[in-house]
Design an enzyme around this catalytic site. Structure first.
Site, short mmCIF file in Angstrom:
data_model
loop_
_atom_site.label_atom_id
_atom_site.label_comp_id
_atom_site.label_asym_id
_atom_site.label_seq_id
_atom_site.Cartn_x
_atom_site.Cartn_y
_atom_site.Cartn_z
N CYS A 74 -21.29 -6.48 -0.19
CA CYS A 74 -20.76 -7.36 -1.24
C CYS A 74 -21.71 -8.54 -1.41
O CYS A 74 -22.06 -8.94 -2.52
CB CYS A 74 -19.38 -7.88 -0.87
SG CYS A 74 -18.19 -6.63 -0.42
N CYS A 112 -15.72 -1.88 -7.51
CA CYS A 112 -17.06 -2.32 -7.10
C CYS A 112 -17.64 -1.34 -6.09
O CYS A 112 -18.82 -1.01 -6.14
CB CYS A 112 -16.97 -3.71 -6.48
SG CYS A 112 -18.05 -4.93 -7.24
N CYS A 175 14.93 -7.95 -11.87
CA CYS A 175 14.22 -8.93 -11.04
C CYS A 175 14.77 -10.33 -11.27
O CYS A 175 15.02 -11.08 -10.33
CB CYS A 175 12.73 -8.93 -11.36
SG CYS A 175 11.95 -7.31 -11.28
N CYS A 220 11.32 -4.54 -2.56
CA CYS A 220 12.34 -5.05 -3.49
C CYS A 220 13.04 -3.87 -4.18
O CYS A 220 14.26 -3.84 -4.30
CB CYS A 220 11.71 -5.93 -4.55
SG CYS A 220 12.15 -7.68 -4.41
#
Lengths: 259, 106
Positions: A74, A112, A175, A220
Protein backbone atom coordinates in the site's frame (compact mmCIF):
# COMPACT_ATOMS: atom_id res chain seq x y z
CA UNK A 1 -66.01 -5.91 28.89
CA UNK A 2 -64.57 -3.07 30.89
CA UNK A 3 -61.17 -4.75 30.96
CA UNK A 4 -61.04 -5.10 27.16
CA UNK A 5 -62.07 -1.47 26.82
CA UNK A 6 -59.20 -0.51 29.12
CA UNK A 7 -56.85 -2.60 27.04
CA UNK A 8 -58.10 -0.91 23.89
CA UNK A 9 -57.55 2.45 25.55
CA UNK A 10 -54.02 1.41 26.43
CA UNK A 11 -53.35 0.40 22.85
CA UNK A 12 -54.64 3.73 21.59
CA UNK A 13 -52.34 5.41 24.11
CA UNK A 14 -49.35 3.48 22.80
CA UNK A 15 -50.30 4.34 19.23
CA UNK A 16 -50.55 8.01 20.18
CA UNK A 17 -47.12 7.84 21.81
CA UNK A 18 -45.64 6.33 18.66
CA UNK A 19 -47.23 9.07 16.57
CA UNK A 20 -45.81 11.72 18.90
CA UNK A 21 -42.34 10.22 18.80
CA UNK A 22 -42.42 10.03 15.01
CA UNK A 23 -43.46 13.67 14.66
CA UNK A 24 -41.03 14.96 17.31
CA UNK A 25 -38.20 17.03 15.89
CA UNK A 26 -35.02 15.05 15.26
CA UNK A 27 -33.08 15.08 18.50
CA UNK A 28 -29.41 15.86 18.69
CA UNK A 29 -27.64 12.73 17.48
CA UNK A 30 -24.70 11.60 19.56
CA UNK A 31 -22.21 8.81 19.17
CA UNK A 32 -22.80 5.50 20.93
CA UNK A 33 -19.71 6.39 22.95
CA UNK A 34 -21.85 8.78 25.02
CA UNK A 35 -24.06 5.86 26.08
CA UNK A 36 -21.17 3.76 27.39
CA UNK A 37 -20.28 3.48 31.06
CA UNK A 38 -17.46 5.80 32.20
CA UNK A 39 -15.16 2.75 32.45
CA UNK A 40 -15.75 1.71 28.84
CA UNK A 41 -15.39 5.30 27.66
CA UNK A 42 -12.01 5.44 29.41
CA UNK A 43 -11.11 2.13 27.75
CA UNK A 44 -11.87 3.56 24.30
CA UNK A 45 -9.99 6.79 24.98
CA UNK A 46 -6.79 5.18 26.28
CA UNK A 47 -4.82 3.93 23.29
CA UNK A 48 -2.76 1.68 25.54
CA UNK A 49 -5.89 -0.08 26.75
CA UNK A 50 -8.18 -0.02 23.74
CA UNK A 51 -7.93 -3.56 22.27
CA UNK A 52 -9.04 -2.20 18.88
CA UNK A 53 -5.56 -0.69 18.62
CA UNK A 54 -4.19 -4.22 18.18
CA UNK A 55 -5.97 -4.35 14.83
CA UNK A 56 -4.83 -0.83 13.94
CA UNK A 57 -1.23 -1.90 14.49
CA UNK A 58 -1.77 -5.04 12.46
CA UNK A 59 -3.07 -2.82 9.66
CA UNK A 60 -0.04 -0.54 9.97
CA UNK A 61 2.22 -3.54 9.35
CA UNK A 62 0.15 -4.71 6.36
CA UNK A 63 0.32 -1.20 4.91
CA UNK A 64 4.10 -1.68 4.53
CA UNK A 65 3.99 -5.31 3.36
CA UNK A 66 4.33 -5.99 -0.40
CA UNK A 67 1.87 -8.59 -1.70
CA UNK A 68 0.49 -10.06 -4.91
CA UNK A 69 1.91 -10.57 -8.39
CA UNK A 70 2.78 -6.88 -8.67
CA UNK A 71 4.80 -7.16 -5.42
CA UNK A 72 3.59 -3.73 -4.32
CA UNK A 73 2.65 -2.58 -0.85
CA UNK A 74 0.00 0.00 0.00
CA UNK A 75 2.83 2.35 1.04
CA UNK A 76 4.51 1.81 -2.35
CA UNK A 77 1.82 3.95 -4.03
CA UNK A 78 0.22 5.88 -1.18
CA UNK A 79 3.34 6.59 0.90
CA UNK A 80 2.99 7.54 4.54
CA UNK A 81 -0.61 6.91 5.57
CA UNK A 82 -0.46 9.62 8.23
CA UNK A 83 -0.14 12.13 5.39
CA UNK A 84 -1.94 10.55 2.43
CA UNK A 85 -4.88 8.88 4.20
CA UNK A 86 -5.95 11.64 6.60
CA UNK A 87 -9.62 12.38 6.09
CA UNK A 88 -10.17 9.62 3.54
CA UNK A 89 -12.43 7.59 5.82
CA UNK A 90 -14.73 10.60 6.33
CA UNK A 91 -15.72 10.35 2.64
CA UNK A 92 -16.59 6.63 2.62
CA UNK A 93 -18.72 4.85 1.49
CA UNK A 94 -18.27 6.55 -1.88
CA UNK A 95 -19.15 5.79 -5.50
CA UNK A 96 -16.22 4.48 -7.52
CA UNK A 97 -15.90 6.67 -10.60
CA UNK A 98 -14.64 3.91 -12.89
CA UNK A 99 -17.23 1.23 -12.15
CA UNK A 100 -20.13 3.25 -10.74
CA UNK A 101 -20.29 0.88 -7.76
CA UNK A 102 -20.70 2.02 -4.18
CA UNK A 103 -17.61 1.03 -2.16
CA UNK A 104 -16.91 1.22 1.53
CA UNK A 105 -13.36 1.21 2.92
CA UNK A 106 -13.23 -2.59 3.06
CA UNK A 107 -14.23 -3.03 -0.57
CA UNK A 108 -11.97 -0.16 -1.67
CA UNK A 109 -9.00 -1.91 -0.05
CA UNK A 110 -9.92 -5.18 -1.74
CA UNK A 111 -10.35 -3.45 -5.10
CA UNK A 112 -6.91 -1.89 -4.71
CA UNK A 113 -5.55 -5.34 -3.99
CA UNK A 114 -7.09 -7.04 -7.01
CA UNK A 115 -6.52 -4.20 -9.51
CA UNK A 116 -3.20 -2.67 -8.51
CA UNK A 117 -1.43 -5.27 -6.38
CA UNK A 118 -2.85 -8.22 -8.34
CA UNK A 119 -3.35 -10.01 -5.04
CA UNK A 120 -6.39 -12.02 -3.92
CA UNK A 121 -8.95 -9.97 -1.95
CA UNK A 122 -9.05 -10.44 1.82
CA UNK A 123 -12.05 -12.24 3.32
CA UNK A 124 -14.53 -9.66 4.56
CA UNK A 125 -14.32 -10.39 8.28
CA UNK A 126 -10.66 -11.45 8.31
CA UNK A 127 -8.20 -9.92 10.77
CA UNK A 128 -6.19 -8.61 7.81
CA UNK A 129 -9.07 -6.64 6.30
CA UNK A 130 -10.33 -5.47 9.70
CA UNK A 131 -6.78 -4.40 10.49
CA UNK A 132 -6.24 -2.39 7.33
CA UNK A 133 -9.71 -0.83 7.55
CA UNK A 134 -9.16 0.09 11.20
CA UNK A 135 -5.76 1.53 10.33
CA UNK A 136 -7.20 3.67 7.51
CA UNK A 137 -10.18 4.87 9.53
CA UNK A 138 -7.85 5.59 12.45
CA UNK A 139 -5.97 8.10 10.26
CA UNK A 140 -9.18 10.18 10.27
CA UNK A 141 -9.90 9.89 13.98
CA UNK A 142 -11.44 13.10 15.26
CA UNK A 143 -12.30 14.38 11.78
CA UNK A 144 -15.97 15.00 10.94
CA UNK A 145 -17.86 12.59 8.67
CA UNK A 146 -18.76 14.13 5.32
CA UNK A 147 -19.87 11.65 2.68
CA UNK A 148 -21.10 12.78 -0.74
CA UNK A 149 -24.85 12.30 -0.93
CA UNK A 150 -25.57 13.96 -4.28
CA UNK A 151 -24.81 13.05 -7.88
CA UNK A 152 -24.01 9.36 -8.39
CA UNK A 153 -24.43 8.68 -4.65
CA UNK A 154 -28.05 9.89 -4.59
CA UNK A 155 -29.74 6.64 -5.71
CA UNK A 156 -27.68 4.62 -3.20
CA UNK A 157 -28.61 7.05 -0.44
CA UNK A 158 -32.29 6.70 -1.36
CA UNK A 159 -31.96 2.91 -1.26
CA UNK A 160 -30.28 3.07 2.14
CA UNK A 161 -32.92 5.41 3.51
CA UNK A 162 -35.69 3.13 2.25
CA UNK A 163 -34.06 0.18 4.04
CA UNK A 164 -33.73 2.23 7.21
CA UNK A 165 -37.43 3.13 7.17
CA UNK A 166 -38.75 -0.26 6.08
CA UNK A 167 -40.28 -2.61 8.64
CA UNK A 168 -38.67 -6.04 8.49
CA UNK A 169 -38.45 -9.45 10.10
CA UNK A 170 -40.84 -11.40 12.30
CA UNK A 171 -40.76 -8.58 14.85
CA UNK A 172 -41.81 -6.26 12.04
CA UNK A 173 -39.79 -3.25 13.11
CA UNK A 174 -37.75 -0.75 11.14
CA UNK A 175 -34.30 0.59 12.06
CA UNK A 176 -35.69 4.03 12.93
CA UNK A 177 -38.10 2.66 15.53
CA UNK A 178 -35.14 1.83 17.77
CA UNK A 179 -32.39 4.11 16.52
CA UNK A 180 -34.43 7.33 16.24
CA UNK A 181 -37.45 6.83 18.47
CA UNK A 182 -35.94 4.96 21.43
CA UNK A 183 -32.33 6.11 21.57
CA UNK A 184 -30.70 5.72 24.98
CA UNK A 185 -33.25 3.23 26.33
CA UNK A 186 -32.16 -0.18 27.51
CA UNK A 187 -32.44 -3.14 25.17
CA UNK A 188 -31.13 -6.43 26.51
CA UNK A 189 -27.71 -5.66 28.01
CA UNK A 190 -27.07 -2.46 26.12
CA UNK A 191 -28.40 1.01 25.41
CA UNK A 192 -29.89 1.76 22.02
CA UNK A 193 -27.54 3.89 19.93
CA UNK A 194 -28.37 6.56 17.37
CA UNK A 195 -27.14 4.20 14.67
CA UNK A 196 -24.26 6.33 13.44
CA UNK A 197 -21.43 3.82 13.09
CA UNK A 198 -18.61 6.35 13.59
CA UNK A 199 -16.59 3.87 15.68
CA UNK A 200 -16.33 1.01 13.17
CA UNK A 201 -14.48 -1.31 12.79
CA UNK A 202 -15.08 -1.41 16.54
CA UNK A 203 -13.97 -3.68 19.34
CA UNK A 204 -17.11 -5.23 20.80
CA UNK A 205 -16.94 -6.89 24.20
CA UNK A 206 -19.75 -9.13 22.99
CA UNK A 207 -17.51 -10.45 20.19
CA UNK A 208 -14.27 -10.30 22.16
CA UNK A 209 -12.62 -8.97 19.01
CA UNK A 210 -12.78 -6.25 16.41
CA UNK A 211 -15.61 -6.47 13.90
CA UNK A 212 -17.01 -4.68 10.88
CA UNK A 213 -20.15 -2.56 10.66
CA UNK A 214 -21.72 -5.19 8.38
CA UNK A 215 -21.30 -7.82 11.07
CA UNK A 216 -23.09 -5.47 13.46
CA UNK A 217 -25.88 -4.90 10.93
CA UNK A 218 -26.28 -8.67 10.60
CA UNK A 219 -26.64 -8.89 14.39
CA UNK A 220 -29.38 -6.23 14.29
CA UNK A 221 -31.23 -8.16 11.61
CA UNK A 222 -30.88 -11.39 13.57
CA UNK A 223 -32.34 -9.56 16.57
CA UNK A 224 -35.50 -8.61 14.70
CA UNK A 225 -35.56 -12.05 13.03
CA UNK A 226 -35.19 -10.63 9.55
CA UNK A 227 -33.39 -12.00 6.51
CA UNK A 228 -29.67 -11.32 6.95
CA UNK A 229 -27.69 -10.08 3.98
CA UNK A 230 -24.14 -11.21 3.26
CA UNK A 231 -21.17 -9.19 4.51
CA UNK A 232 -20.43 -6.56 1.87
CA UNK A 233 -23.91 -6.91 0.30
CA UNK A 234 -25.19 -3.95 -1.77
CA UNK A 235 -28.06 -3.50 0.72
CA UNK A 236 -25.63 -3.03 3.62
CA UNK A 237 -23.46 -0.70 1.54
CA UNK A 238 -26.46 1.52 0.80
CA UNK A 239 -27.46 1.42 4.46
CA UNK A 240 -23.88 2.23 5.48
CA UNK A 241 -24.00 5.29 3.22
CA UNK A 242 -27.27 6.42 4.78
CA UNK A 243 -25.89 5.94 8.30
CA UNK A 244 -22.77 7.90 7.33
CA UNK A 245 -24.98 10.70 5.95
CA UNK A 246 -26.89 10.77 9.26
CA UNK A 247 -23.56 11.04 11.09
CA UNK A 248 -22.56 14.12 9.04
CA UNK A 249 -20.25 16.34 11.09
CA UNK A 250 -19.63 13.80 13.87
CA UNK A 251 -16.02 12.74 14.49
CA UNK A 252 -14.69 9.32 13.51
CA UNK A 253 -13.70 7.31 16.60
CA UNK A 254 -12.16 4.17 15.09
CA UNK A 255 -11.32 1.98 16.91
CA UNK A 256 -14.44 2.38 19.04
CA UNK A 257 -15.20 0.19 22.03
CA UNK A 258 -18.78 -1.05 22.21
CA UNK A 259 -20.67 -3.50 24.38
CA UNK B 1 3.05 -13.95 15.83
CA UNK B 2 0.57 -12.38 18.14
CA UNK B 3 0.16 -8.63 18.02
CA UNK B 4 1.23 -6.89 21.21
CA UNK B 5 1.06 -3.33 22.42
CA UNK B 6 3.27 -2.01 25.19
CA UNK B 7 3.26 1.48 26.64
CA UNK B 8 5.86 2.71 29.10
CA UNK B 9 7.97 5.87 29.29
CA UNK B 10 11.25 5.70 27.33
CA UNK B 11 13.10 7.63 30.01
CA UNK B 12 12.56 8.11 33.73
CA UNK B 13 14.32 9.73 36.67
CA UNK B 14 15.95 7.45 39.23
CA UNK B 15 13.44 6.61 41.96
CA UNK B 16 10.45 7.68 39.86
CA UNK B 17 7.33 5.47 39.85
CA UNK B 18 6.51 4.47 36.28
CA UNK B 19 3.36 2.88 34.90
CA UNK B 20 3.69 -0.03 32.48
CA UNK B 21 0.76 -1.11 30.31
CA UNK B 22 0.62 -4.10 28.01
CA UNK B 23 -1.97 -5.66 25.72
CA UNK B 24 -1.73 -8.85 23.66
CA UNK B 25 -4.00 -10.24 20.96
CA UNK B 26 -5.23 -13.65 22.05
CA UNK B 27 -8.61 -15.39 21.73
CA UNK B 28 -8.48 -16.83 25.30
CA UNK B 29 -10.76 -19.67 24.20
CA UNK B 30 -12.21 -21.12 27.39
CA UNK B 31 -12.71 -24.72 26.25
CA UNK B 32 -16.33 -24.59 27.39
CA UNK B 33 -17.82 -23.46 24.08
CA UNK B 34 -19.10 -25.63 21.25
CA UNK B 35 -19.01 -24.97 17.53
CA UNK B 36 -21.88 -25.20 15.02
CA UNK B 37 -21.50 -28.98 14.86
CA UNK B 38 -21.75 -29.36 18.63
CA UNK B 39 -18.08 -30.25 19.03
CA UNK B 40 -16.16 -28.75 21.92
CA UNK B 41 -13.77 -25.96 20.90
CA UNK B 42 -10.47 -26.89 22.55
CA UNK B 43 -9.16 -24.65 25.28
CA UNK B 44 -6.55 -22.16 24.12
CA UNK B 45 -5.53 -19.60 26.72
CA UNK B 46 -2.47 -17.71 27.85
CA UNK B 47 -1.24 -19.46 30.99
CA UNK B 48 1.37 -17.10 32.29
CA UNK B 49 2.60 -13.56 31.94
CA UNK B 50 5.93 -12.41 33.29
CA UNK B 51 7.79 -9.11 33.20
CA UNK B 52 11.41 -8.62 34.12
CA UNK B 53 13.23 -5.31 34.46
CA UNK B 54 17.03 -5.31 34.24
CA UNK B 55 16.97 -9.05 34.84
CA UNK B 56 14.76 -8.90 37.91
CA UNK B 57 11.14 -10.08 37.94
CA UNK B 58 8.77 -7.17 38.61
CA UNK B 59 5.40 -8.68 37.68
CA UNK B 60 3.99 -12.17 37.21
CA UNK B 61 0.46 -13.40 36.63
CA UNK B 62 -1.22 -16.74 36.13
CA UNK B 63 -4.21 -16.62 33.77
CA UNK B 64 -7.30 -18.82 33.76
CA UNK B 65 -10.22 -19.42 31.36
CA UNK B 66 -12.26 -16.69 33.05
CA UNK B 67 -9.97 -13.98 31.67
CA UNK B 68 -11.39 -12.12 28.66
CA UNK B 69 -9.78 -12.14 25.21
CA UNK B 70 -6.83 -9.82 24.51
CA UNK B 71 -5.66 -9.53 28.14
CA UNK B 72 -4.57 -6.11 29.35
CA UNK B 73 -2.24 -5.59 32.29
CA UNK B 74 -1.10 -2.39 33.93
CA UNK B 75 1.18 -2.09 36.90
CA UNK B 76 3.74 0.29 38.40
CA UNK B 77 7.36 -0.13 39.34
CA UNK B 78 10.19 2.09 40.52
CA UNK B 79 12.81 3.13 37.97
CA UNK B 80 16.19 2.12 39.38
CA UNK B 81 18.73 1.51 36.60
CA UNK B 82 18.74 1.68 32.79
CA UNK B 83 17.84 -1.72 31.43
CA UNK B 84 15.59 -3.88 29.29
CA UNK B 85 12.00 -4.50 30.30
CA UNK B 86 11.17 -7.96 28.97
CA UNK B 87 7.56 -9.11 28.58
CA UNK B 88 6.84 -12.83 28.19
CA UNK B 89 3.48 -14.44 27.53
CA UNK B 90 3.12 -18.23 27.31
CA UNK B 91 -0.01 -20.05 26.23
CA UNK B 92 -1.13 -23.63 26.85
CA UNK B 93 0.08 -24.75 23.43
CA UNK B 94 3.61 -23.75 24.31
CA UNK B 95 3.69 -20.60 22.17
CA UNK B 96 5.90 -17.99 23.79
CA UNK B 97 5.72 -14.32 22.83
CA UNK B 98 8.52 -12.08 24.04
CA UNK B 99 8.84 -8.32 23.67
CA UNK B 100 11.69 -6.16 24.90
CA UNK B 101 11.56 -2.43 25.57
CA UNK B 102 14.55 -0.36 26.67
CA UNK B 103 14.10 1.96 29.65
CA UNK B 104 16.69 4.67 30.21
CA UNK B 105 17.04 5.99 33.74
CA UNK B 106 18.68 9.37 34.27
Amino acid sequence: MRRSAARLGGLAGVAALFALAASAPAQQRTSARELLSPELRAMQDDDARNPGMLWVEQGAKLWQTPDGAAAKSCAGCHGDAAASMTGVATRYPAVDRASGALLNLELRINRCRTEHMRAPPFDYESDALLGLTSFLAHQSRGLPMSVATDGPAAPFLAQGKALYLERQGQLNVACFQCHDDNVGKRLRGDRISSGLATGYPAYRLDWQRSGSLHRRLRACQLGVRAHQFELGAPEYLALELYLAARAEGLPIETPGVRK
Amino acid sequence: MAQTRIVLPKTAKKGEIIEIKSLIQHAMETGHRRDNMGLAIPRHIIKSYRVTYAGEEVFRAELFPGVAANPYFSFTTVATVSGDVVFTWEDDRGTVVTETVRLTVT
